[in-house]
Every structure is written in C-alpha cells, then in structure tokens.
Design a protein around this motif. Structure first.
Motif, PDB file in Angstrom:
ATOM      1  N   LEU A 176       0.829  -1.204   0.000  1.00 46.39           N
ATOM      2  CA  LEU A 176       0.000   0.000   0.000  1.00 46.39           C
ATOM      3  C   LEU A 176       0.862   1.252   0.000  1.00 46.39           C
ATOM      4  CD1 LEU A 176      -2.653   1.536   0.231  1.00 46.39           C
ATOM      5  CD2 LEU A 176      -2.585   1.161   2.708  1.00 46.39           C
ATOM      6  N   ALA A 177       1.928   1.261   0.800  1.00 47.67           N
ATOM      7  CA  ALA A 177       2.813   2.427   0.846  1.00 47.67           C
ATOM      8  C   ALA A 177       3.426   2.706  -0.528  1.00 47.67           C
ATOM      9  CB  ALA A 177       3.906   2.217   1.883  1.00 47.67           C
ATOM     10  N   LEU A 178       3.913   1.654  -1.186  1.00 48.76           N
ATOM     11  CA  LEU A 178       4.512   1.831  -2.509  1.00 48.76           C
ATOM     12  C   LEU A 178       3.475   2.274  -3.525  1.00 48.76           C
ATOM     13  CD1 LEU A 178       6.899  -1.257  -2.609  1.00 48.76           C
ATOM     14  CD2 LEU A 178       7.494   1.132  -2.202  1.00 48.76           C
ATOM     15  N   ARG A 179       2.244   1.757  -3.408  1.00 51.21           N
ATOM     16  CA  ARG A 179       1.187   2.168  -4.340  1.00 51.21           C
ATOM     17  C   ARG A 179       0.855   3.649  -4.140  1.00 51.21           C
ATOM     18  NH1 ARG A 179      -2.285   0.291  -7.859  1.00 51.21           N
ATOM     19  NH2 ARG A 179      -4.343   1.241  -8.082  1.00 51.21           N
ATOM     20  N   CYS A 180       0.802   4.096  -2.885  1.00 53.42           N
ATOM     21  CA  CYS A 180       0.542   5.508  -2.627  1.00 53.42           C
ATOM     22  C   CYS A 180       1.621   6.396  -3.236  1.00 53.42           C
ATOM     23  CB  CYS A 180       0.437   5.759  -1.116  1.00 53.42           C
ATOM     24  SG  CYS A 180      -1.050   5.077  -0.352  1.00 53.42           S
TER      25      CYS A 180
END
Length: 359
Positions: A176-180
């Motif tokens: 999720l962090a990388l997608r954000c």
C-alpha cells in the motif's frame, strides 16, 4: 545546508550526522542497543550501510541490498536471541532509523535539481524500505530459529500462520505504501490536484508495519481494527484506489455478532481481495457486500475487470493466504471468474465455531 566541493566527503558528513541523531533518539528512549557498546557497534554498522545505500540511490546510483547483508542480519538475530535482547528494541531502532533517514534524504533532495528531486527522493524511499525490511526480516528469522528450537514449536501450522501474518500485515502495508507513492508520482506528472495526501497515506502504512511487527514479536494478538468494517474498508479503498475504479461497500447486520478475531480476519481477507482487484483486474467498479447473521458471516467482493482464464490461476500467495484464513475459521471461500467478465470472491464463515477456530 552547504554542499562540500567533494561529494564523497559530503555524503560521509551526512551519514555521520544522521548516525549521531539516530544514537541520540535511541538514548532518549533508553534503548539497550545504544546503551551497550557491544550492541551499538553492530547497530551503528548496519545504520551506516542503510544510510549509505539510500544516499547513493538519491544521487542516481543503482543499488541492491547485498545478500551478505541479509546473512549478517540473520546471524545478528541469532546473536541477539542468545543475548536476550528483546526484538521489540530492534524494531524500535528500525523505526527510529527510518525517520532519521527520511529527514536526511529530505534535506539532501532539496539540494538536487528541481526536475529530478522528487523522482530521486521517491526512489530513495523505496530503497530505504528494502534496506530496512530485508535486514529486519532476516534478523527475525534468525531470532525465531533460536526461539523455536528452544521451545520446540517449529510446527508446520506455526510457520503457515507466520507466513500469512507477514504477507497480510507487513506485505500488504508495504504494498500500500509503494502504491501511494506511485499514485503520488502519477498525479504529480499529470498535474492532478488529488484530494488525498498520498505521502501521508504512505507514511501511515509504514507506521502500521512497524506497529504490527512490534506487536507480533512481543507475542501479543493484533488489534488492528479501530473502526467498523465499513470505515476500515473504505479507508483502505481510498488510499489504494486510483480512478476510474470506484468502490462501493455495504455492511448488513450487526457487527457485534462477530468475535473480534473473526472480524479482524474477515477484514484481512476482504482487503487482500481488494488489493488483487486494484493490482490486476483493471476494473471500473468493485462492489463489497458483507452480511452478518447470528450464525454466519458472508462476504462477496465483485469486480468488472478482465477476469481470469482459469480461476485457479489466481492461486498465488495472496489467495492462498485468504483460503487459509477462512479455512482456519471453519469457513469456505470460492473464486469465480471468466475472461472479460470480471471476478467474484465469495466466502462464508460460521459464527458458532469461529471462536474456537481462531485459537
């Protein structure tokens, strides 16, 4: 910040000042890793390696975490287990190093040409993720190998549970962090004024990783859900989704009928189904319906995306973890999909035996 004429000297100065800040924060919190000289020597050495990798990446050098670094961290985990160093102290040190490294890279990125500063900074943050978590994961394996040997708990069920927890909590949060960060970069490139603070979403996802890791290594149960199922599902969807995918969620019934652990496991399964839809389906619409009855909970996640040529093609790590979680609750999970006609994940969890199934 004035740059030295010699880039190597400047990078060395950056690392020295960052390590000094790192040590000071650890001293303030009375972390034994800095209070004991023998422990601080290995902790400082790892900190310098991680900071060096990130700063090199920030300046355009392609860097990979060396296999030797993971082996060293695994051996370090074994050593700290023998020395009775709590893994919570190691996780706390990793979190402090993360914050210090981000501050350092923010300062250094401000000195780069404006046209490359943002992309270089985001690449360096990704390198920071890899550098820290490759070492933390390897150290955890070393630490647990000693613990499991000592208490005789090296069971297949325990390893499967650990793999599910690592995938669904740590893996999903890092994803999720990388997608954000990817969405932030995409929106900046398109000049889109997003209503969400993608960088704050990424930071929160990483803090969730640290929180879960601290809880996991202390042997406590995870209390992840602070709000209702709908609020948690909608919050994840808003952070992870890019348009035109629209997510519609509905919760029918009384959540109080769900044992807390069952509610947490149900959320993890729904979240993984959503993550798969965002990552692979190319959907325009995703519908989530959770129905809670006194004797059972039902959930259906449907998307109108590309579908799968064979439903079993979806049996990767994520779907396997979903099936295992539902099976552990004596439930059933079914994946229905056809090429061009979307995918539907549906599951049923009985509530009369869910409490004992969770353990």
């Amino acid at each position: 910040m004035e740059l030295s004429a010699d880039p190597a000297i400047e990078r060395s100065r950056l690392i020295d000042s960052s390590v000094a800040r790192y040590a000071e924060v650890l001293r303030t919190s009375a972390n034994p890793l800095v209070l004991r000289p023998d422990l601080w020597a290995s902790c400082e050495r790892q900190g310098r390696q991680i900071l060096g990798e990130c700063i090199a990446t920030l300046h355009g050098t392609s860097v990979q975490v060396a296999a030797e670094a993971e082996l060293t961290s695994m051996a370090l985990g074994v050593q700290r287990s023998f020395e009775k160093v709590s893994p919570i102290d190691s996780v706390h040190a990793a979190r402090v190093l993360f914050d210090v490294a981000v501050e350092t890279m923010t300062e250094a990125a401000a000195q780069l040409p404006a046209e490359v500063a943002l992309s270089r900074f985001l690449t360096a943050v990704r390198m920071l993720h890899r550098s820290i978590f490759a070492r933390v994961s390897a150290a955890a394996i070393g630490y647990e190998s000693v613990t499991l040997r000592d208490v005789g708990q090296a069971s297949t069920a325990r390893r499967h549970q650990l793999a599910r927890d690592l995938h669904d909590h740590i893996g999903s949060s890092i994803s999720l962090a990388l997608r954000c960060l990817d969405l932030y970069t995409m929106e900046q490139a398109k000049g889109v004024d997003s209503t969400r603070d993608r960088l704050q979403d990424a930071r929160q996802a990483l803090r969730d990783v640290f929180s879960f890791t601290r809880t996991m290594v202390s042997g406590l149960r995870v209390n992840e859900l602070h709000d209702g199922l709908k609020e948690e599902i909608d919050a994840y969807s808003a952070a992870a989704s890019d348009r035109p995918a629209e997510v519609f969620s509905r919760i029918d019934g009384d959540e109080s009928w769900l044992p807390e652990q069952t509610r947490q496991e149900l959320f993890l399964v729904v979240r993984e189904a959503l993550r798969n839809a965002f990552a692979h389906a190319g959907a325009g619409r995703i519908d989530i319906l959770v129905s809670v009855f006194p004797d059972a909970a039902h959930a259906t996640i449907t998307d109108d995306g590309v579908g799968l040529p064979h439903p079993r093609d979806g049996d990767g790590t994520g779907l396997t973890a979903m099936r295992q979680r539902v099976t552990a609750l004596d439930g059933t999970l079914e994946l229905i999909s056809e090429p061009g006609r979307g995918t539907r994940v549906q599951l049923r969890i009985p509530l009369d035996s869910a409490g004992t199934a969770c353990g």
